[in-house]
Write a protein that holds these residues in place. Structure first.
Motif, short mmCIF file in Angstrom:
data_model
loop_
_atom_site.label_atom_id
_atom_site.label_comp_id
_atom_site.label_asym_id
_atom_site.label_seq_id
_atom_site.Cartn_x
_atom_site.Cartn_y
_atom_site.Cartn_z
N GLN A 106 0.84 -1.20 0.00
CA GLN A 106 0.00 0.00 0.00
C GLN A 106 0.88 1.25 0.00
OE1 GLN A 106 -2.58 1.70 -0.42
NE2 GLN A 106 -4.03 1.56 1.26
N THR A 107 0.27 2.37 -0.35
CA THR A 107 0.96 3.64 -0.38
C THR A 107 1.18 4.17 1.03
OG1 THR A 107 -0.12 4.13 -2.47
CG2 THR A 107 0.85 5.98 -1.31
N LYS A 108 2.36 4.69 1.28
CA LYS A 108 2.66 5.31 2.56
C LYS A 108 3.24 6.70 2.32
CE LYS A 108 3.22 1.32 5.44
NZ LYS A 108 2.16 0.69 4.67
N PHE A 109 3.19 7.51 3.37
CA PHE A 109 3.75 8.86 3.26
C PHE A 109 4.55 9.15 4.51
CE2 PHE A 109 3.98 13.44 3.42
CZ PHE A 109 4.14 13.79 2.09
N ARG A 110 5.75 9.65 4.30
CA ARG A 110 6.64 10.03 5.39
C ARG A 110 7.17 11.40 5.03
NH1 ARG A 110 10.47 7.37 9.11
NH2 ARG A 110 12.17 8.84 9.20
N ASP A 111 6.91 12.39 5.84
CA ASP A 111 7.25 13.76 5.45
C ASP A 111 8.74 14.01 5.71
OD1 ASP A 111 6.94 16.19 4.36
OD2 ASP A 111 5.49 16.96 5.82
N GLU A 112 9.52 13.35 4.89
CA GLU A 112 10.97 13.29 4.91
C GLU A 112 11.57 14.68 4.63
OE1 GLU A 112 14.40 12.31 5.25
OE2 GLU A 112 13.12 10.53 5.35
N PRO A 113 12.41 15.19 5.53
CA PRO A 113 12.98 16.51 5.24
C PRO A 113 14.04 16.47 4.14
CG PRO A 113 13.86 15.66 7.32
CD PRO A 113 12.83 14.67 6.85
#
Lengths: 569, 569
Positions: A136-143
């Motif tokens: 599944q799609t994931k999101f990590r607000d990576e700097p």
């Protein structure tokens, strides 16, 4: 499919925003398109590779009894509040509010969601063990999104979660999953992937492994040894030997303007190993000062320090009013400061250290004598060429690697905080013990490209190649070429082979550079010249095979080659 | 797979928050779990069905030349600002800010993202036509999530986008896609799905069709006729016949406290068809008043009104200071009011209408005579039993339906606003013409359940059933039963059949009610009793087949039946 009908385009120039090979070649080859920082769309070749990787992952997960489920991308904050991670995780967790102002988040990992799915659904010890997974799609607000698909913000991930009634059973399953991961990486074309012990980070739990593909462009450092030892540098035990030397009298020495190790080495005429250095941190929660003392030649491993303290810290800022910075030592520190002694100081004598007074140091410092009740911890970084925790030789090598997968023994962190229980044989409520297991699909694709390419493009393994055979029909306007190429295209497709067919009216050079960028393992070239001799040219992208084969026999010979290459993985 | 090892649980009671059959049965059967408003996780049976639906969709999209791509879930606002939808779309678009405060959104439809992917990648007319599609998670911040998977906030959707160099070519492709959709719904087990003309809504474009599954629990109303005509009520043309009658003199009549059609009918002794009624709206943009006049027995179709005006409107609030509400008529309206006359007023004579003065109406109103330059538009709702726009008989039926798919001819709305061009044969830049085509996977699954179930559970068609065969081994502790059931399980799996095997030590009744809830098409029951006669019981979930078959021959007979049922779709 005909190449002329495929969406996408290929080009020669290295895009200015691409530094590493996979990013450059997958952009130039029309696999990916950048939509925003760390966010990509996939063109058909990229999607086809992702599909094949997902299929391999699915097969291996199913083979160890995995049950595929689907957890949401958007998750109510309430679940992460139950586990405590809503507050504990930093700004890489994307939080938002929905139309009613309710707190929500984008899933970056799904322990909470999976416990929500499973609690109540496995009420008896007889329901255990089990493993569920999703892709599944994931999101990590990576700097620091960078390197194309290597470090992104939005990504497709396979995440699996196992549930057990004993630590033993978890460990058994963990080993099976470890083996399944080795299968996955081998089948995807990177058998050289190694597993290393790693930090469990925000996941919790004690035992964790990362699967690392060693490459210069990796972001992680690994400590490896020929004896078989391997660990992420973040967790690798630092072992040092101290040269035997006698005690000396503790003596205060005036050392004006001598704050750094380099200055002190020069001042005292000693090597850095003969100093007890202080490194300052502050706790994120309350800014309380943490002083780490370690041998002068070593550096603090912040991951170990964080794990030792059980909380987040940051390098100290503006503590000049409390401490005599540059002159800090174990003796005479103010109250309220947390002090840590690294294991490298154990058994040392006659060191130089700060006197906690501007312009003064002590010499003759012997930790075990001068600090009553001193205790040592391992908080230093392992050194390149340092002592291997496995074989104890000075044989550690630090290399860089890409983390292509990870597995964690989570324990009961989530089941306990989220009240998932089962009844054991005695009818007593127990918390299941969890493991979790992740693989990023896009990063895996880019990693394969990173170690399987030449200057002209990717060299995809047959198992995940976007197509299996690439037909180049040179001068396809020639009726003989057209007939032969179309015949071969049809015959191969009828045999179940995935064929990319280039019959565009472009030069051979243009055709071949496109073919190199698409990296299809088997290439067949038809031209008036070869057909005049009744043959076609057969070439593998990795250059292992390059020969003419009879046109009459081409379809069956190529089909056999594709099957052979598929078996290799 | 063994049922006892599957994650999930089934139960008898109707959950209090479930109203419709698919929601009730898929919750009771352990297919779905609610995570938050309109957000669901899928248990293994639900995921398996979704997978099969996705495979059917993929095959049909590939068969019409579709190329699978992947577009992101999280989209920078900049793309939607280019198209203008960042401002145009309401609160169902989930907007958020990332760690740098940049505006972003969760994709609810991907026209912008696909144009971003394709612009630059199809620079010549020779690259056209092409179609790309994805199957990906979407989010729509739906205020009225309800009905389980029927109306959700997060959903998996297949969205396809085609690009063309002429309207003709789009229309050809649109027809092919229409046929592919019919294949998809037939193969998924709902061949009765009908396509109806529909409103294109926020998508833009002129021609659109919805694929509707007629069912009492549908949220949409369809106007259908035995002649073959069908349209969403939102767009169905309203045709009325007016009884011929002579002109009369326009006369003002005192009508104290007579504001409603009912009151006026009584007062004047006329039927509602003899009135010219006013309905008031205000434009969302500036609150400007819109007065719609239509025949007294009809209602305003707000979708038609919005499309006619080209902007959003809402029912008027607090306009009492400007208008004499209850007494509004065409003559003497204040300046600045937009006036619309419905087509139902064309050719009418001698109507009653308001005098724009508290307590007064006119009688004898003849629109064409009394309103100079009057023009009529179609803004009324079609009536049940009304005139069919197809065959012109009074044969329209209004029925309810679930929208299981939609297709749109978008035109150049997105390519033009986002500057996607290609060079035509003459080297001139042109905007490609787009079509788009959507199917929600979860809604389709729930829709099939909605029309294929009985009171005991879903009756899944073989094509999308979570498993193909369900073995119930009654008294599996009996060695004969165990041997026969395990033998059959192994033989069927070896034949490539997907088998769910229930060998739990539970009562037959418990076993059968679980089997009913799991809805597997073919059930095989083994018990000491049947085995004593050398037979097993074969039953289809839809009750079409119920017979004993010889154990010796069971595997091959069941395999043949599964293949036969697979061919039916």
């Amino acid at each position: 499919m005909k190449l002329g009908e495929m969406l996408g385009f290929r080009f020669k120039e290295t895009p200015s925003d691409c530094q590493i090979a996979s990013h450059i070649l997958m952009t130039r080859g029309g696999y990916i398109k950048n939509v925003g920082s760390g966010i990509f769309s996939l063109y058909p070749p990229g999607k086809r590779i992702a599909h094949k990787i997902e299929r391999i992952i699915r097969e291996e997960m199913d083979a160890i009894g995995g049950q595929e489920v689907m957890l949401p991308v958007t998750i109510p904050a309430s679940l992460w509040k139950e586990s405590g991670r809503w507050d504990a995780v930093g700004s890489e967790l994307l939080r938002f509010k929905d139309r009613w102002g309710s707190d929500m988040l984008l899933g970056m990992t799904h322990e909470e969601a999976v416990v929500h799915l499973c609690r109540g659904a496995a009420p008896s010890y007889q329901n255990y063990p089990f493993m569920v997974y999703q892709i599944q799609t994931k999101f990590r607000d990576e700097p620091r999104a960078r390197g194309g698909l290597i470090r992104v913000r939005e990504f497709t991930m396979k995440d699996a979660y196992s549930f057990h009634t004993s630590q033993e059973d978890l460990e058994d399953y963990y080993a099976r999953c470890h083996a399944a991961y080795e299968n996955i990486f081998r089948r995807c074309g990177i058998p050289e992937t190694v597993s290393v012990k790693s930090d469990s980070g925000m996941m919790g739990g004690k035992v964790a492994h990362e699967f690392m593909l060693v490459t210069q462009v990796g972001e992680d450092y690994l400590a490896i040894c020929d004896c078989g030892f391997s660990a992420n540098m973040e967790v690798a035990e630092c072992i040092v030997e101290n040269v035997p030397c006698a005690d000396a009298v503790l003596t205060k020495v005036e050392t004006p303007d001598t704050k750094t190790i380099e200055d002190l080495c020069a001042f005292f005429g000693r090597t850095s190993e003969q100093f007890c250095k202080a490194v300052l941190y502050q706790k994120n929660a309350n800014d309380e000062i943490v002083v780490v003392f370690l041998r002068g030649d070593l550096e603090v491993n912040e991951v170990k320090l964080r794990n030792l303290l059980g909380e987040e810290v940051h390098p100290a800022v503006s503590v000049d009013d409390v401490l005599a910075c540059g002159y800090i030592g174990p003796m005479g520190l103010p109250e309220g400061v947390t002090v840590i002694y690294d294991r490298s100081l154990a058994g040392t004598h006659d060191l130089v250290t700060g006197a906690n007074e501007e312009g003064y140091h002590f010499k003759g410092f012997t930790p075990a004598r001068d600090v009553p009740g001193i205790a040592f911890s391992d908080v230093a970084k392992i050194l390149d060429g340092g002592i291997c925790p496995g074989c104890k030789n000075n044989s550690i090598k630090l290399v860089r690697g890409i983390e292509v997968g990870n597995i964690f023994q989570l324990g009961t962190k989530y089941t306990q905080s989220m009240e998932m229980t089962y009844l054991d044989k005695n009818g007593k409520a127990q918390y299941p013990i969890m493991g979790c297991y992740g693989i990023g699909v896009g990063r895996l694709m880019a990693s394969v490209c990173e170690v399987r390419h030449d200057e002209y493009g990717p060299i995809w393994p047959m198992s995940i190649a976007p197509w299996q055979v690439h037909i180049c029909a040179i001068r396809a306007e020639n009726p003989d070429v057209a007939a032969a190429a179309n015949g071969l295209y049809d015959a191969l497709q009828a045999a179940g082979i995935e064929v990319l067919f280039d019959d565009r009216k472009v030069s051979p050079g243009f055709m071949f550079s496109d073919a190199d960028l698409l990296g299809v393992p088997v290439r067949v070239i038809l031209s008036p010249k070869t057909l005049g001799r009744g043959v076609v040219e057969l070439k593998t992208r990795d250059k292992a095979i390059q020969k003419d084969i009879a046109l009459d026999n081409a379809a069956s010979e190529i089909t056999a080659l594709v099957k052979e290459l598929l078996m290799l993985a």
